[in-house]
Design an enzyme around this catalytic site. Structure first.
Site, PDB file in Angstrom:
ATOM      1  CG  ASP A 137      -2.271   0.713   0.836  1.00  0.00           C
ATOM      2  OD1 ASP A 137      -2.333   1.352  -0.241  1.00  0.00           O
ATOM      3  OD2 ASP A 137      -3.206   0.682   1.648  1.00  0.00           O
ATOM      4  CG  HIS A 138      -0.750   4.885   1.326  1.00  0.00           C
ATOM      5  ND1 HIS A 138      -0.161   5.683   2.264  1.00  0.00           N
ATOM      6  CD2 HIS A 138      -1.746   4.232   1.968  1.00  0.00           C
ATOM      7  CE1 HIS A 138      -0.772   5.545   3.422  1.00  0.00           C
ATOM      8  NE2 HIS A 138      -1.750   4.664   3.261  1.00  0.00           N
ATOM      9  CG  ASP A 139       2.730   7.596   1.200  1.00  0.00           C
ATOM     10  OD1 ASP A 139       3.319   8.318   0.378  1.00  0.00           O
ATOM     11  OD2 ASP A 139       1.519   7.753   1.492  1.00  0.00           O
ATOM     12  CG  ASN A 157       3.106   5.670   5.838  1.00  0.00           C
ATOM     13  OD1 ASN A 157       3.907   6.373   5.233  1.00  0.00           O
ATOM     14  ND2 ASN A 157       1.845   6.031   6.049  1.00  0.00           N
TER      15      ASN A 157
END
Ligand code: COA
Length: 218
Positions: A137-139, A157
């Site tokens: 998932d993101h970042d 993250n």
């Protein structure tokens, strides 16, 4: 279309051939594998010999990709090729059935298979393998020579260090950090940080033992 060679002619190479073919960015010139007989083939692509073959056909070969599943072995071969052919680029292969979101980036030599997702602004290092349905998932920040096995999933993250492995069906919750050279065993649920050089599994995942760089896990 530029010619590339694929290093490795085992089972993993079949999936890499499929991704490269379907992506349609490169033409597969052939396969290189010092453990397979010259002339054998995968899906009609011939094993041409070992890496010496590049020296003899350097003009025609514009890139390469390493199709070896073990992270450490892949790194050793990448280092050897980079030393011998410093101007030969390592290319990426992304199956058209994968999803690379806006802002996400892949390092050279990384392979992303069907159904994998790299979500927004996530950075994947060099020579990683994202197997079918792996999802980050993101970042998130994924190091070099990392494997996400089929169905491994992370929240946003997340950090994964170089040479580490998220095995089949692993889940990692958001904002967790996993160190380098660590193997998270199949089916584990990672709820808190796991350091480097470890084998961890279970739900919640706990460290079962330490692990040396290069230790086999497949
Ligand atoms: C974790 C793993 C690497 C093995 O680690 P190991 O330290 O060599 O573990 P062992 O095989 O010696 O097993 C030790 C114990 O842990 C247990 N165990 C091993 N892996 C486990 C896992 N993923 N979850 C729960 N228990 C596990 C074994 O059953 C054994 O239990 P026992 O002592 O009660 O008999 C391996 O089990 C694994 O999960 N490999 C990933 C496979 C995979 O995803 N392959 C695809 C890659 S692309």
């Amino acid at each position: 279309m530029n010619n590339i060679v694929i290093f490795g002619a085992g089972g993993h190479a079949k999936a890499v051939v499929d991704a490269v073919e379907r992506e349609g960015r490169y033409r597969i010139f052939g396969l290189l594998d010092s453990h397979k007989a010259s002339g054998s083939d995968i899906y009609g692509y011939r094993v041409l010999g070992n890496e010496q073959y590049i020296a003899e056909h350097r003009e025609e070969i514009k890139g390469c990709i390493i199709a070896i599943g073990d992270n450490w072995t892949r790194a050793l071969i990448a280092a050897r090729i980079a030393l011998r052919y410093p101007d030969l680029p390592f290319v990426t292969a992304v199956h058209p059935g994968a999803w690379i979101a806006r802002g996400a980036k892949l390092g050279q030599g990384t392979v992303v298979m069907a159904g994998a997702v790299v979500n927004s602004d996530t950075l994947i290092g060099e020579h990683c393998i994202l197997y079918p349905k792996a999802s980050i998932d993101h970042d998130s920040r994924i190091g070099d020579y990392v494997t996400l096995a089929p169905g491994a999933t992370t929240g946003g993250n997340v950090t994964v260090g170089d040479y580490s492995v998220l095995s089949l069906g692993v889940s990692v919750i958001h904002s967790v950090s996993i160190g380098e050279h660590t193997v998270i065993g199949a089916g584990a649920t990672v709820l808190s940080d796991i350091g480097g050089y470890a084998v961890a599994y279970g739900t919640p995942a706990v460290i079962a033992r330490s692990r040396a760089a290069g230790e086999r896990y497949l």
